[in-house]
Design an enzyme around this catalytic site. Structure first.
Site, PDB file in Angstrom:
ATOM      1  N   CYS A 207      40.450  47.208   8.475  1.00 41.30           N
ATOM      2  CA  CYS A 207      39.043  46.909   8.041  1.00 41.30           C
ATOM      3  C   CYS A 207      38.531  48.515   7.716  1.00 41.30           C
ATOM      4  O   CYS A 207      38.782  49.539   8.295  1.00 41.30           O
ATOM      5  CB  CYS A 207      38.256  46.504   9.211  1.00 41.30           C
ATOM      6  SG  CYS A 207      38.664  45.036  10.099  1.00 41.30           S
TER       7      CYS A 207
ATOM      8  N   ARG B 249      19.548  39.646  13.457  1.00 40.87           N
ATOM      9  CA  ARG B 249      19.808  40.906  14.121  1.00 40.87           C
ATOM     10  C   ARG B 249      19.825  42.207  13.388  1.00 40.87           C
ATOM     11  O   ARG B 249      20.907  42.414  12.445  1.00 40.87           O
ATOM     12  CB  ARG B 249      20.795  40.814  15.232  1.00 40.87           C
ATOM     13  CG  ARG B 249      20.764  41.865  16.314  1.00 40.87           C
ATOM     14  CD  ARG B 249      21.930  41.857  17.200  1.00 40.87           C
ATOM     15  NE  ARG B 249      22.441  40.439  17.525  1.00 40.87           N
ATOM     16  CZ  ARG B 249      21.781  39.902  18.716  1.00 40.87           C
ATOM     17  NH1 ARG B 249      20.672  40.149  19.458  1.00 40.87           N
ATOM     18  NH2 ARG B 249      22.344  38.538  18.791  1.00 40.87           N
TER      19      ARG B 249
ATOM     20  N   CYS C 189      26.263  43.136  24.888  1.00 38.62           N
ATOM     21  CA  CYS C 189      27.405  42.806  24.057  1.00 38.62           C
ATOM     22  C   CYS C 189      28.580  44.015  24.376  1.00 38.62           C
ATOM     23  O   CYS C 189      28.238  44.992  24.403  1.00 38.62           O
ATOM     24  CB  CYS C 189      26.941  43.036  22.754  1.00 38.62           C
ATOM     25  SG  CYS C 189      25.576  42.135  22.362  1.00 38.62           S
TER      26      CYS C 189
ATOM     27  N   CYS D 126      27.935  34.449  16.969  1.00 40.59           N
ATOM     28  CA  CYS D 126      27.251  35.474  16.507  1.00 40.59           C
ATOM     29  C   CYS D 126      28.063  36.055  15.360  1.00 40.59           C
ATOM     30  O   CYS D 126      28.963  36.356  15.334  1.00 40.59           O
ATOM     31  CB  CYS D 126      27.133  36.675  17.747  1.00 40.59           C
ATOM     32  SG  CYS D 126      26.378  38.061  16.942  1.00 40.59           S
TER      33      CYS D 126
ATOM     34  N   CYS E 191      27.580  38.730  25.522  1.00 39.02           N
ATOM     35  CA  CYS E 191      28.451  38.626  24.359  1.00 39.02           C
ATOM     36  C   CYS E 191      29.624  39.451  24.386  1.00 39.02           C
ATOM     37  O   CYS E 191      29.604  40.372  24.714  1.00 39.02           O
ATOM     38  CB  CYS E 191      27.455  38.936  23.093  1.00 39.02           C
ATOM     39  SG  CYS E 191      28.011  38.863  21.560  1.00 39.02           S
TER      40      CYS E 191
ATOM     41  N   CYS F 120      43.301  49.933  17.096  1.00 37.73           N
ATOM     42  CA  CYS F 120      43.034  48.574  16.558  1.00 37.73           C
ATOM     43  C   CYS F 120      44.048  48.170  15.515  1.00 37.73           C
ATOM     44  O   CYS F 120      44.104  49.177  14.431  1.00 37.73           O
ATOM     45  CB  CYS F 120      41.677  48.010  16.022  1.00 37.73           C
ATOM     46  SG  CYS F 120      41.589  46.247  15.360  1.00 37.73           S
TER      47      CYS F 120
ATOM     48  N   CYS G  35      35.928  50.616   9.251  1.00 34.77           N
ATOM     49  CA  CYS G  35      35.680  50.618  10.973  1.00 34.77           C
ATOM     50  C   CYS G  35      36.545  51.863  11.227  1.00 34.77           C
ATOM     51  O   CYS G  35      37.588  52.392  10.966  1.00 34.77           O
ATOM     52  CB  CYS G  35      36.725  49.623  11.364  1.00 34.77           C
ATOM     53  SG  CYS G  35      36.665  49.474  13.304  1.00 34.77           S
TER      54      CYS G  35
HETATM   55  N1  SAM Z   1      37.644  43.922  16.538  1.00 29.41           N
HETATM   56  C1  SAM Z   1      36.486  42.852  16.610  1.00 29.41           C
HETATM   57  C2  SAM Z   1      36.405  42.312  15.239  1.00 29.41           C
HETATM   58  O1  SAM Z   1      36.500  42.934  14.247  1.00 29.41           O
HETATM   59  O2  SAM Z   1      35.656  41.202  15.248  1.00 29.41           O
HETATM   60  C3  SAM Z   1      35.285  43.322  17.153  1.00 29.41           C
HETATM   61  C4  SAM Z   1      34.666  44.931  16.654  1.00 29.41           C
HETATM   62  S1  SAM Z   1      33.865  44.911  15.242  1.00 29.41           S
HETATM   63  C5  SAM Z   1      33.796  46.784  15.447  1.00 29.41           C
HETATM   64  C6  SAM Z   1      32.296  44.314  14.950  1.00 29.41           C
HETATM   65  C7  SAM Z   1      31.552  44.480  13.934  1.00 29.41           C
HETATM   66  O3  SAM Z   1      30.885  45.878  13.721  1.00 29.41           O
HETATM   67  C8  SAM Z   1      32.333  44.335  12.675  1.00 29.41           C
HETATM   68  O4  SAM Z   1      32.903  43.157  12.331  1.00 29.41           O
HETATM   69  C9  SAM Z   1      31.444  44.770  11.475  1.00 29.41           C
HETATM   70  O5  SAM Z   1      30.660  44.086  10.932  1.00 29.41           O
HETATM   71  C10 SAM Z   1      30.885  46.005  12.243  1.00 29.41           C
HETATM   72  N2  SAM Z   1      31.032  47.431  11.956  1.00 29.41           N
HETATM   73  C11 SAM Z   1      31.938  48.056  12.235  1.00 29.41           C
HETATM   74  N3  SAM Z   1      32.098  49.302  11.934  1.00 29.41           N
HETATM   75  C12 SAM Z   1      30.852  49.305  11.030  1.00 29.41           C
HETATM   76  C13 SAM Z   1      30.504  50.364  10.055  1.00 29.41           C
HETATM   77  N4  SAM Z   1      30.878  51.471  10.232  1.00 29.41           N
HETATM   78  N5  SAM Z   1      29.076  49.959   9.529  1.00 29.41           N
HETATM   79  C14 SAM Z   1      28.841  48.900   9.574  1.00 29.41           C
HETATM   80  N6  SAM Z   1      29.195  47.896  10.484  1.00 29.41           N
HETATM   81  C15 SAM Z   1      30.352  47.993  10.998  1.00 29.41           C
HETATM   82 FE1  SF4 Z   2      39.539  46.437  14.521  1.00 30.82          FE
HETATM   83 FE2  SF4 Z   2      37.460  47.563  13.801  1.00 30.82          FE
HETATM   84 FE3  SF4 Z   2      38.530  45.765  12.249  1.00 30.82          FE
HETATM   85 FE4  SF4 Z   2      37.315  44.946  14.731  1.00 30.82          FE
HETATM   86  S1  SF4 Z   2      36.355  45.869  12.971  1.00 30.82           S
HETATM   87  S2  SF4 Z   2      39.254  44.263  13.896  1.00 30.82           S
HETATM   88  S3  SF4 Z   2      38.006  47.075  15.812  1.00 30.82           S
HETATM   89  S4  SF4 Z   2      39.576  47.643  12.666  1.00 30.82           S
END
Ligand code: SAM
Ligand code: SF4
Ligand code: DTB
Length: 332
Positions: free
Chosen positions: A70, A274, A110, A202, A142, A66, A73
């Site tokens: 973030c 949730r 989801c 959501c 979802c 991606c 992530c």
């Molecule tokens: N790329 C999309 C987005 O950012 O909307 C969807 C996938 S993203 C992985 C979904 C959510 O998972 C993130 O917005 C975050 O809130 C949560 N998330 C991701 N990695 C995480 C982590 N290591 N610990 C807790 N929550 C996490």
């Molecule tokens: Fe990409 Fe992870 Fe950020 Fe979602 S949370 S936009 S998958 S880097």
């Protein structure tokens, strides 16, 4: 002036408000725990008297690679966490997983795509087919896939999508310390597109990323002043993943999760709250306290997107010992 004109709706004796102030929310978050949980329970009981808990299963359809940065992530190309290299699921594979989730007792499925924004063309056509297939199994569907256009939102709505997940993650004030490649405002604009297409929202966040209590209150204020409230509010505890900038942070204290859940429940009485990432790091008693505090849904199944989740059996045991309403006969 009616209650609605004043921004207040009333249902079953409990007011639904959209005008929460930061101070009020911070006051709730800091309340003596016993009083906070008691207040949350009164609200929860009046909207969910049978204490039903929804089981939602999660599948990463497109993992890693991606462009966003973030910092929590595992799937960002800016982080050295190594999750890329997995091939994408095709429609058949996704529907097999959805069927298995349904057979295990889930009622929501989801699907996640590690994208900055949804891409048109074959991947999007497949996404639409997956949504139709999941719905035809009788499950809520979802999708989470980053930003989208009005046209994409309309097509997802036509395909029968129940909900689009797009988290705000943290407060507007703390946001830039966590993500630099997109703005809080862009997140809000995507949520508007989803809402305008008639898809439920959501939207939640993560605690334990080094934010202050005021940041948590500020995130909750943005969510609780949306009208309508997001239908589903995932509360995640940061799972510190090796290779991400937040890898060295400690798991947040379990009672912080209880406080966040209870406050979300009081602010958004009708939303599904949730209990999301980080549940594996909570013991049975802490998870049950979160349910007592108003969580009415969990992610169910051995994995989240790239990290693990409690086993199906341990969740069945946990829910059974809590005595919440789940129809065990369906999946014994
Ligand atoms: N790329 C999309 C987005 O950012 O909307 C969807 C996938 S993203 C992985 C979904 C959510 O998972 C993130 O917005 C975050 O809130 C949560 N998330 C991701 N990695 C995480 C982590 N290591 N610990 C807790 N929550 C996490
Ligand atoms: Fe990409 Fe992870 Fe950020 Fe979602 S949370 S936009 S998958 S880097
Ligand atoms: C949400 O708020 N949490 C889920 C779901 N929505 C998409 C994802 C949690 C991901 C946890 C880290 C991982 O497994 O990669």
């Amino acid at each position: 002036m009616t209650l609605l004109d004043s921004g207040i709706q009333k249902s079953q004796g409990v007011s639904i408000r959209f005008d929460w102030s930061l101070d009020e929310i911070q006051y709730l978050l800091e309340k003596p725990l016993m009083n906070l949980v008691w207040e949350a329970q009164i609200v929860h009981r009046s909207f969910n008297p049978e204490y039903k808990v929804q089981l939602a299963s999660l599948l990463s359809v497109k993992t890693g690679g991606c462009e966003e940065d973030c910092s929590y992530c595992s799937q960002s190309i800016h982080n050295s966490s190594d999750v890329a290299g997995q091939s994408d699921f095709d429609v058949k594979g996704v529907l097999e997983q959805a069927k298995a989730a349904k057979d295990a007792g889930a009622d929501r499925f989801c699907m996640g795509w590690a994208w900055r924004e949804i891409r048109d063309g074959k991947p999007f056509e497949s996404m639409l087919e997956m949504v139709r297939g999941v719905k035809s199994l009788g499950l809520e569907a979802c999708v989470t896939g980053g930003m989208l256009s009005d046209q994409q939102a309309a097509r997802l709505a036509d395909a029968g999508l129940t909900a689009y997940n797009h988290n705000l993650d943290t407060s507007p004030e703390f946001y830039a310390q966590i993500i630099s490649t997109r703005t809080f405002q862009e997140r809000l604009e995507t949520l508007d597109r989803v809402r305008n297409a008639g898809i439920t929202i959501c939207c939640g966040g993560i605690i334990g990323m080094g934010e202050s209590l005021k940041d948590r209150a500020s995130l909750l204020r943005v969510l609780a002043t949306m009208n309508p409230h997001p239908e589903s509010v995932p509360i995640n505890a940061l799972v510190p993943v090796e290779g991400t900038p937040l890898e060295d942070l400690n798991m947040v204290d379990s009672l912080e999760m209880v406080r966040m859940v209870a406050t979300a429940r009081i602010l958004m009485p009708q939303s599904r709250v949730r209990l999301s990432a980080g549940r594996e790091q909570l013991n049975k008693e802490s998870q049950i306290l979160c349910l007592l505090a108003g969580a009415d849904s969990i992610f169910y199944g051995e994995s989240l997107l790239t990290t693990s989740n409690p086993s199906v059996q341990s969740d069945k045991d946990m829910l059974a010992s809590a005595g919440v309403s789940v129809n065990w006969d369906l999946y014994e």
